[in-house]
Design a protein around this motif. Sequence first.
Motif, mmCIF file in Angstrom:
data_model
loop_
_atom_site.group_PDB
_atom_site.id
_atom_site.type_symbol
_atom_site.label_atom_id
_atom_site.label_comp_id
_atom_site.label_asym_id
_atom_site.label_seq_id
_atom_site.Cartn_x
_atom_site.Cartn_y
_atom_site.Cartn_z
ATOM 1 N N ILE A 1 -18.485 42.929 4.048
ATOM 2 C CA ILE A 1 -19.698 43.357 3.720
ATOM 3 C C ILE A 1 -19.973 42.965 5.654
ATOM 4 O O ILE A 1 -21.920 43.409 5.596
ATOM 5 C CB ILE A 1 -20.616 42.375 3.374
ATOM 6 N N VAL A 2 -19.350 43.418 6.348
ATOM 7 C CA VAL A 2 -19.763 43.592 8.123
ATOM 8 C C VAL A 2 -20.728 44.918 8.558
ATOM 9 O O VAL A 2 -20.671 45.902 7.733
ATOM 10 C CB VAL A 2 -18.394 43.477 8.932
ATOM 11 N N SER A 3 -21.507 44.508 9.057
ATOM 12 C CA SER A 3 -22.649 45.565 9.628
ATOM 13 C C SER A 3 -22.113 45.976 10.824
ATOM 14 O O SER A 3 -21.159 45.404 11.166
ATOM 15 C CB SER A 3 -23.902 44.866 9.660
ATOM 16 N N ASP A 4 -22.932 47.135 11.568
ATOM 17 C CA ASP A 4 -22.884 48.050 12.366
ATOM 18 C C ASP A 4 -22.596 47.702 13.184
ATOM 19 O O ASP A 4 -22.166 47.787 14.501
ATOM 20 C CB ASP A 4 -22.987 48.990 12.306
ATOM 21 N N ALA A 5 -23.985 46.907 13.174
ATOM 22 C CA ALA A 5 -23.896 45.715 14.294
ATOM 23 C C ALA A 5 -23.323 44.325 14.765
ATOM 24 O O ALA A 5 -23.477 44.761 15.839
ATOM 25 C CB ALA A 5 -25.551 45.330 14.112
ATOM 26 N N GLN A 6 -22.531 44.083 13.313
ATOM 27 C CA GLN A 6 -21.350 43.127 14.356
ATOM 28 C C GLN A 6 -20.401 43.221 14.606
ATOM 29 O O GLN A 6 -19.741 42.920 15.353
ATOM 30 C CB GLN A 6 -21.288 42.520 12.434
ATOM 31 N N ILE A 7 -20.305 44.969 14.401
ATOM 32 C CA ILE A 7 -18.906 45.415 14.771
ATOM 33 C C ILE A 7 -18.923 45.660 16.175
ATOM 34 O O ILE A 7 -17.759 46.091 16.905
ATOM 35 C CB ILE A 7 -18.740 46.971 13.590
ATOM 36 N N ALA A 8 -20.382 45.888 16.439
ATOM 37 C CA ALA A 8 -20.320 46.165 18.023
ATOM 38 C C ALA A 8 -20.108 44.721 18.700
ATOM 39 O O ALA A 8 -19.928 44.975 19.806
ATOM 40 C CB ALA A 8 -22.304 46.931 17.690
ATOM 41 N N GLU A 9 -21.268 44.024 18.099
ATOM 42 C CA GLU A 9 -21.135 42.825 19.164
ATOM 43 C C GLU A 9 -19.404 42.141 18.844
ATOM 44 O O GLU A 9 -19.541 41.183 19.702
ATOM 45 C CB GLU A 9 -21.902 41.438 18.034
ATOM 46 N N ALA A 10 -18.966 42.010 17.948
ATOM 47 C CA ALA A 10 -17.613 41.516 18.368
ATOM 48 C C ALA A 10 -16.925 42.654 19.139
ATOM 49 O O ALA A 10 -15.925 42.074 20.208
ATOM 50 C CB ALA A 10 -16.709 42.030 16.934
ATOM 51 N N ASP A 11 -16.390 44.071 19.188
ATOM 52 C CA ASP A 11 -16.491 44.794 20.416
ATOM 53 C C ASP A 11 -17.369 44.002 21.296
ATOM 54 O O ASP A 11 -15.861 44.021 22.760
ATOM 55 C CB ASP A 11 -17.006 46.329 19.868
ATOM 56 N N ARG A 12 -18.163 43.468 22.065
ATOM 57 C CA ARG A 12 -18.814 43.242 23.169
ATOM 58 C C ARG A 12 -17.750 42.356 23.191
ATOM 59 O O ARG A 12 -17.427 41.471 24.798
ATOM 60 C CB ARG A 12 -19.976 43.424 23.148
ATOM 61 N N ILE A 13 -17.916 41.177 22.324
ATOM 62 C CA ILE A 13 -17.028 40.155 22.508
ATOM 63 C C ILE A 13 -15.690 39.998 22.839
ATOM 64 O O ILE A 13 -14.812 39.253 24.038
ATOM 65 C CB ILE A 13 -17.702 38.852 21.507
ATOM 66 N N MET A 14 -14.597 40.802 22.381
ATOM 67 C CA MET A 14 -13.419 40.799 22.317
ATOM 68 C C MET A 14 -13.489 42.030 24.111
ATOM 69 O O MET A 14 -12.392 41.139 24.750
ATOM 70 C CB MET A 14 -12.898 41.828 21.827
ATOM 71 N N ARG A 15 -13.740 42.044 24.497
ATOM 72 C CA ARG A 15 -14.197 42.759 25.917
ATOM 73 C C ARG A 15 -14.042 41.808 26.787
ATOM 74 O O ARG A 15 -13.777 41.381 27.931
ATOM 75 C CB ARG A 15 -14.978 44.442 26.176
ATOM 76 N N GLY A 16 -15.337 41.112 26.334
ATOM 77 C CA GLY A 16 -15.527 39.868 27.043
ATOM 78 C C GLY A 16 -14.102 38.398 27.760
ATOM 79 O O GLY A 16 -14.098 38.369 28.193
ATOM 80 N N ALA A 17 -13.742 38.558 26.229
ATOM 81 C CA ALA A 17 -12.572 37.856 25.908
ATOM 82 C C ALA A 17 -10.756 38.009 26.808
ATOM 83 O O ALA A 17 -10.705 37.862 27.540
ATOM 84 C CB ALA A 17 -11.782 37.913 24.433
ATOM 85 N N ALA A 18 -10.941 39.518 26.815
ATOM 86 C CA ALA A 18 -10.121 40.537 27.664
ATOM 87 C C ALA A 18 -9.924 39.979 29.218
ATOM 88 O O ALA A 18 -9.021 40.081 29.634
ATOM 89 C CB ALA A 18 -9.881 41.584 27.398
ATOM 90 N N ASP A 19 -11.305 40.289 29.835
ATOM 91 C CA ASP A 19 -11.479 40.252 31.092
ATOM 92 C C ASP A 19 -11.583 38.412 31.782
ATOM 93 O O ASP A 19 -10.870 38.274 32.395
ATOM 94 C CB ASP A 19 -13.460 40.084 31.273
ATOM 95 N N ALA A 20 -11.388 37.461 30.733
ATOM 96 C CA ALA A 20 -11.030 36.095 30.949
ATOM 97 C C ALA A 20 -10.443 35.992 30.797
ATOM 98 O O ALA A 20 -9.057 34.929 31.532
ATOM 99 C CB ALA A 20 -11.773 35.199 29.143
ATOM 100 N N VAL A 21 -9.338 36.475 29.468
ATOM 101 C CA VAL A 21 -7.644 35.521 29.823
ATOM 102 C C VAL A 21 -7.052 36.932 30.883
ATOM 103 O O VAL A 21 -6.140 35.967 31.573
ATOM 104 C CB VAL A 21 -7.043 36.618 28.718
ATOM 105 N N LEU A 22 -7.226 37.744 31.566
ATOM 106 C CA LEU A 22 -7.049 38.149 32.147
ATOM 107 C C LEU A 22 -6.958 37.991 33.821
ATOM 108 O O LEU A 22 -6.175 37.505 34.669
ATOM 109 C CB LEU A 22 -7.335 40.270 32.386
ATOM 110 N N ALA A 23 -8.795 37.151 34.093
ATOM 111 C CA ALA A 23 -8.732 36.275 35.136
ATOM 112 C C ALA A 23 -8.146 35.489 34.995
ATOM 113 O O ALA A 23 -7.580 34.394 36.511
ATOM 114 C CB ALA A 23 -10.691 36.311 35.327
ATOM 115 N N ALA A 24 -7.866 34.655 33.603
ATOM 116 C CA ALA A 24 -6.981 33.528 34.339
ATOM 117 C C ALA A 24 -5.361 33.854 34.143
ATOM 118 O O ALA A 24 -4.548 32.607 33.802
ATOM 119 C CB ALA A 24 -7.413 32.673 32.727
ATOM 120 N N ALA A 25 -4.553 34.624 33.906
ATOM 121 C CA ALA A 25 -3.797 35.570 33.576
ATOM 122 C C ALA A 25 -2.622 34.570 35.426
ATOM 123 O O ALA A 25 -3.092 35.245 36.482
ATOM 124 C CB ALA A 25 -3.445 36.673 33.581
#
Length: 414
Positions: free
Chosen positions: A390-414
């Motif tokens: 039942i995931v909504s379009d807004a939740q899909i967009a929010e997950a994408d935003r957070i995943m990009r933030g997580a990618a930045d965090a992982v790369l910064a810690a590498a």
Amino acid sequence: MNAKLDSGVTTRPVTRQTFDDVLVPTYAPAAMVPVRASGLDLWDQSGKHYLDFTAGIAVTSLGHGHPLLVDALTRQINTLWHLGNGYTNEPVLRLALALTEATFADRAFFCNSGAEANEAALKLARKYAHTKFGPHKSRIVSCLASFHGRTLFTVSVGGQPKYTEGFEPLPQEINHIPYNDIACARAAITDDVAAVIVEPIQGEGGVVPGDPAFLKALRERCDETGALLIFDEVQSGVGRTGALYAYMECGVTPDILTSAKALGNGYPIGAMLTTATIAEHFNVGSHGTTYGGNPLAATVALNVLDTINTPSFLARVKQASAQIFANLTKLAADYPQLFGKVRGSGLLIGLPVAETFAGRAKDFTKAAESLGLMLLIAGPGVIRLAPALIVSDAQIAEADRIMRGAADAVLAAA
């Protein structure tokens, strides 16, 4: 009264440390402790909010606390809880009718989990083979990197040695072939094989879709040798791929199908579905379960099935899937040093990490969790997404935003 208990046993404070103090250490759960959830929204003990893209490992496909299921379960709780297996009940009869009407099957057996459903399927396959062909026909063929449960039988059939180490001697007459390898399949499935068991999409093995040609080759070879073909749809079933069951869109019909996880949306239930001809080899007393098919579980499952098995609901699953695939493809293109090519089907999706981060999928899911997104892994090298259907379009967009933030965090810690 037990001296170890006190009058506040139901309300005493507990923390993540309590897990280490009193539970057998078979898991290593996250530091946060969830306490409340609704839909895809979840809150921990400190009140922090998370977007849940795990669905309890593809279980809560209608989300947490779905009002229809809450109402149905509440009504059943006030009606009838449990009966011994010397009796049947109305909810389980209705559920069996609904599942057999919706699938290839004529008969259903209900239990409490995917492992139990697979155990029943494998036992039935051997009993069928022994009765029809003789005891020489007992071998079971499975796939490497597969997962079929944690009983001694099913964990042996699963193709991941890390889950069997230390539990030897293991059940015999079980062989494993590479997934999607047609030549190996044809060579392995000979006249002594009782059953071939396969996930149409490998879940724990990395979210790897089955090649339709491979699945068709399994069907053909089973027909040639008299072996039964078992589809383990514990994770892929009940709408997860955008079809009620994945077999419905791959051009192959199994002899036995197993289902669990999303079938109960968090209430424990498993099902084994098969034909009348095969089912008759499970005669009275040959197999059983105390809780399987109880009125509470059957009531929830019937309402889950009724909600998900509609053209509009399943079409929305595919629409949501297309959006997430597009987002992840763009994410991988923007972070090629971190991600590989997205794969999967419907809302069972795997995002491999790149070679430079091999074995470090957990680093990414931890970073995402710290930012408020719950994700899974499928082995050490694949990030797995399995949000509620039942995931909504807004939740899909929010997950994408957070995943990009997580990618930045992982790369910064590498």
